[in-house]
Design a protein around this motif. Structure first.
Motif, PDB file in Angstrom:
ATOM      1  N   ALA A 121       0.633  -1.373   0.073  1.00  0.00           N
ATOM      2  CA  ALA A 121      -0.059   0.000   0.098  1.00  0.00           C
ATOM      3  C   ALA A 121       0.932   1.243  -0.190  1.00  0.00           C
ATOM      4  N   ILE A 122       1.972   1.323   0.814  1.00  0.00           N
ATOM      5  CA  ILE A 122       3.045   2.379   0.533  1.00  0.00           C
ATOM      6  C   ILE A 122       3.958   2.421  -0.501  1.00  0.00           C
ATOM      7  N   GLY A 123       3.835   1.137  -1.226  1.00  0.00           N
ATOM      8  CA  GLY A 123       4.879   1.149  -2.250  1.00  0.00           C
ATOM      9  C   GLY A 123       6.394   0.889  -2.132  1.00  0.00           C
ATOM     10  N   MET A 124       6.628   0.005  -0.851  1.00  0.00           N
ATOM     11  CA  MET A 124       7.758  -0.069  -0.521  1.00  0.00           C
ATOM     12  C   MET A 124       7.746  -1.658  -0.213  1.00  0.00           C
ATOM     13  N   THR A 125       9.131  -2.153  -0.184  1.00  0.00           N
ATOM     14  CA  THR A 125       9.221  -3.736  -0.122  1.00  0.00           C
ATOM     15  C   THR A 125       9.626  -3.907   1.759  1.00  0.00           C
TER      16      THR A 125
ATOM     17  N   VAL B 258       8.487   6.145  21.114  1.00  0.00           N
ATOM     18  CA  VAL B 258       7.643   5.432  20.413  1.00  0.00           C
ATOM     19  C   VAL B 258       6.429   6.135  19.904  1.00  0.00           C
ATOM     20  N   PRO B 259       5.581   6.965  20.620  1.00  0.00           N
ATOM     21  CA  PRO B 259       4.700   7.797  20.048  1.00  0.00           C
ATOM     22  C   PRO B 259       5.050   8.706  18.820  1.00  0.00           C
ATOM     23  N   GLU B 260       6.306   9.123  18.949  1.00  0.00           N
ATOM     24  CA  GLU B 260       6.785  10.039  17.792  1.00  0.00           C
ATOM     25  C   GLU B 260       7.081   9.385  16.711  1.00  0.00           C
ATOM     26  N   GLN B 261       7.390   8.065  16.633  1.00  0.00           N
ATOM     27  CA  GLN B 261       8.183   7.572  15.624  1.00  0.00           C
ATOM     28  C   GLN B 261       7.166   7.345  14.127  1.00  0.00           C
ATOM     29  N   PRO B 262       6.176   7.536  14.244  1.00  0.00           N
ATOM     30  CA  PRO B 262       5.194   7.266  12.965  1.00  0.00           C
ATOM     31  C   PRO B 262       5.240   9.072  12.444  1.00  0.00           C
ATOM     32  N   ARG B 263       5.230  10.009  13.302  1.00  0.00           N
ATOM     33  CA  ARG B 263       5.148  11.324  12.464  1.00  0.00           C
ATOM     34  C   ARG B 263       6.745  11.558  12.119  1.00  0.00           C
ATOM     35  N   ILE B 264       7.801  10.851  12.581  1.00  0.00           N
ATOM     36  CA  ILE B 264       9.055  11.108  11.966  1.00  0.00           C
ATOM     37  C   ILE B 264       9.170  10.159  10.705  1.00  0.00           C
ATOM     38  N   ALA B 265       8.465   8.998  10.508  1.00  0.00           N
ATOM     39  CA  ALA B 265       8.456   8.298   9.344  1.00  0.00           C
ATOM     40  C   ALA B 265       7.561   9.029   8.427  1.00  0.00           C
TER      41      ALA B 265
ATOM     42  N   PRO C 233      13.763  -2.069  15.646  1.00  0.00           N
ATOM     43  CA  PRO C 233      12.699  -2.885  16.374  1.00  0.00           C
ATOM     44  C   PRO C 233      11.410  -2.971  15.395  1.00  0.00           C
ATOM     45  N   ILE C 234      10.491  -3.593  16.082  1.00  0.00           N
ATOM     46  CA  ILE C 234       9.174  -3.841  15.697  1.00  0.00           C
ATOM     47  C   ILE C 234       8.251  -2.621  15.730  1.00  0.00           C
ATOM     48  N   SER C 235       8.626  -1.863  16.714  1.00  0.00           N
ATOM     49  CA  SER C 235       7.727  -0.675  17.062  1.00  0.00           C
ATOM     50  C   SER C 235       8.223   0.311  15.697  1.00  0.00           C
ATOM     51  N   ALA C 236       9.227   0.354  15.399  1.00  0.00           N
ATOM     52  CA  ALA C 236       9.906   1.252  14.153  1.00  0.00           C
ATOM     53  C   ALA C 236       9.350   0.722  12.740  1.00  0.00           C
ATOM     54  N   ILE C 237       9.468  -0.490  12.581  1.00  0.00           N
ATOM     55  CA  ILE C 237       8.985  -1.048  11.490  1.00  0.00           C
ATOM     56  C   ILE C 237       7.435  -0.838  11.271  1.00  0.00           C
ATOM     57  N   ASP C 238       6.500  -0.926  12.458  1.00  0.00           N
ATOM     58  CA  ASP C 238       5.213  -0.535  12.456  1.00  0.00           C
ATOM     59  C   ASP C 238       4.888   0.896  12.048  1.00  0.00           C
ATOM     60  N   ALA C 239       5.858   1.808  12.797  1.00  0.00           N
ATOM     61  CA  ALA C 239       5.659   3.178  12.531  1.00  0.00           C
ATOM     62  C   ALA C 239       5.924   3.696  11.021  1.00  0.00           C
ATOM     63  N   VAL C 240       6.708   2.994  10.474  1.00  0.00           N
ATOM     64  CA  VAL C 240       6.766   3.244   8.973  1.00  0.00           C
ATOM     65  C   VAL C 240       5.588   2.667   8.114  1.00  0.00           C
TER      66      VAL C 240
ATOM     67  N   TYR D  16       2.862   5.011   8.926  1.00  0.00           N
ATOM     68  CA  TYR D  16       3.196   6.279   9.225  1.00  0.00           C
ATOM     69  C   TYR D  16       2.073   7.423   9.231  1.00  0.00           C
ATOM     70  N   GLU D  17       2.500   8.489   9.690  1.00  0.00           N
ATOM     71  CA  GLU D  17       1.478   9.558  10.122  1.00  0.00           C
ATOM     72  C   GLU D  17       1.398  10.423   8.641  1.00  0.00           C
ATOM     73  N   LYS D  18       0.008  10.711   8.218  1.00  0.00           N
ATOM     74  CA  LYS D  18       0.151  11.417   6.970  1.00  0.00           C
ATOM     75  C   LYS D  18      -0.261  12.948   7.506  1.00  0.00           C
ATOM     76  N   HIS D  19       0.745  13.677   7.089  1.00  0.00           N
ATOM     77  CA  HIS D  19       1.010  15.199   7.398  1.00  0.00           C
ATOM     78  C   HIS D  19       1.821  15.966   6.515  1.00  0.00           C
ATOM     79  N   ASN D  20       1.693  17.166   6.549  1.00  0.00           N
ATOM     80  CA  ASN D  20       2.716  17.999   5.487  1.00  0.00           C
ATOM     81  C   ASN D  20       3.892  18.251   6.040  1.00  0.00           C
ATOM     82  N   TYR D  21       4.381  17.861   7.093  1.00  0.00           N
ATOM     83  CA  TYR D  21       5.784  18.209   7.592  1.00  0.00           C
ATOM     84  C   TYR D  21       6.861  17.512   6.731  1.00  0.00           C
TER      85      TYR D  21
END
Length: 344
Positions: free
Chosen positions: A202-206, A224-231, A290-297, A300-305
């Motif tokens: 769905a995100i076009g990555m392997t 961890v809560p910030e990781q989806p935004r960074i991704a 770690p799994i948390s970072a993989i799932d964060a990618v 990932y949070e949809k935003h304009n940053y």
């Protein structure tokens, strides 16, 4: 035919011999099948190739036996040549019969192998060797073997992404090759037994690309809560063709993860991992994500940053910006905080 007369002394000797045989057999039976041999509850590791005498010494020195003599004697008498190597759970009061039977059968107790916060294969080998029989050198040799990496569809730059940090139930006698094969099975299960593979599409990555980006995300923030935004910031940069400009990749390229402050001179390093010079993802993960970072990618949070900078409170959080002007304000605040803290 003449009768053979047996004198009383001879008869008495025969009787005594029979009594002795019965007594000795009884003693052997008592020692082997009745008397408690094991002195305490616990676990013992018996290495591959250990002789009966070496096994007896280990059991004695670790406080499981009163001495080594009975173990060796019982082993010889009941044709017990040596134990199968392994990690064994022993219980106080076990007889020699039960003890030797357990060791002969190889009925060892599995161990829980846990690894996380792994930066490289050297660290992984050091951690895993604490749980299983092979030493860190043997494990590291296998991890660095390009033929083994190719066998599972990886190369030296991305092989570490096959190892998913978690807790695994393994036997102490697991060989390096068996450990890697198990990690491959866990890797396939990790991606195929959930919706992670669909999210990749769905995100076009392997999965490999997700792991690479996740390794950057975790190096940017352990919060961890910030990781989806960074991704999300990095996904936005990839989408518009902007260089990732990730400081952790520069530290990796320089071979020094302890650098506190990236300076302009650091950005000149000539490496495919320098994401200030090269667009897109680097060739491989810069650590084991770690799994948390993989799932964060994957989520990932949809935003304009497009920008983020460490917060000037130096607590490991970040400030995000949509424009370079706002980012420069955040960057100056952070730089001033570093100066006040004396971090050069």
């Amino acid at each position: 035919m003449a009768k053979i007369k047996v004198g009383r002394p001879v008869l008495a000797l025969v009787v005594l011999m029979l009594i002795g045989i019965v007594a000795f057999s009884g003693l052997i039976y008592f020692t082997y099948s009745v008397r408690g041999a094991v002195l305490k509850d616990g676990f013992v590791n018996l290495p591959t190739g250990a002789t009966v005498n070496e096994q007896a010494k280990i059991l004695y020195e670790e406080g499981f036996l009163r001495d080594t003599a009975d173990f060796c004697a019982m082993s010889r008498r009941f044709d017990y040549e040596k134990a199968r190597p392994g990690h064994y759970k022993l219980k106080k009061g076990m007889t020699f019969r039960a003890l030797l039977g357990k060791l002969r059968s190889g009925n060892q107790t599995p161990v829980n192998v846990t690894f996380n916060n792994i930066r490289n294969f050297e660290r992984l080998a050091g951690v895993v060797s604490k749980y299983i029989e092979p030493d860190s050198a043997a494990l590291l040799e296998a991890f660095r073997n390009p033929d083994i990496a190719r066998k599972y569809g990886f190369d030296k730059s991305d092989f570490i992404s096959m190892f998913i940090p978690n807790t695994y139930n393994l036997y102490w006698t697991t060989t390096p090759e068996e450990f890697i094969a198990r990690m491959n099975r866990e890797y396939l299960k990790f991606w195929e037994s959930s919706d992670r593979k669909k999210k990749c599409e769905a995100i076009g990555m392997t999965p490999k690309e997700v792991s690479i980006l996740a390794s950057i995300v975790i190096e940017e923030s352990k919060y961890v809560p910030e990781q989806p935004r960074i991704a999300g910031v990095y996904m936005n940069r990839l989408r518009i063709g902007m260089p990732l400009q990730a400081d952790p990749t520069v530290k990796f390229a320089l071979g020094d993860p302890t650098i506190k402050r990236i300076l302009f001179k650091h950005l000149e390093v000539n490496s495919p991992y320098n994401t200030y010079k090269h667009k897109g993802l680097p060739p491989g993960p810069i650590c084991m994500p770690p799994i948390s970072a993989i799932d964060a990618v994957l989520d990932y949070e949809k935003h304009n940053y497009l920008y983020f900078c460490a917060s000037p409170d130096l607590l490991g959080r970040h400030r995000f910006a949509t424009t370079m002007a706002q980012h420069n304000v955040n960057a100056r605040a952070y730089a001033e905080a570093l100066n006040r803290a004396g971090i050069r």
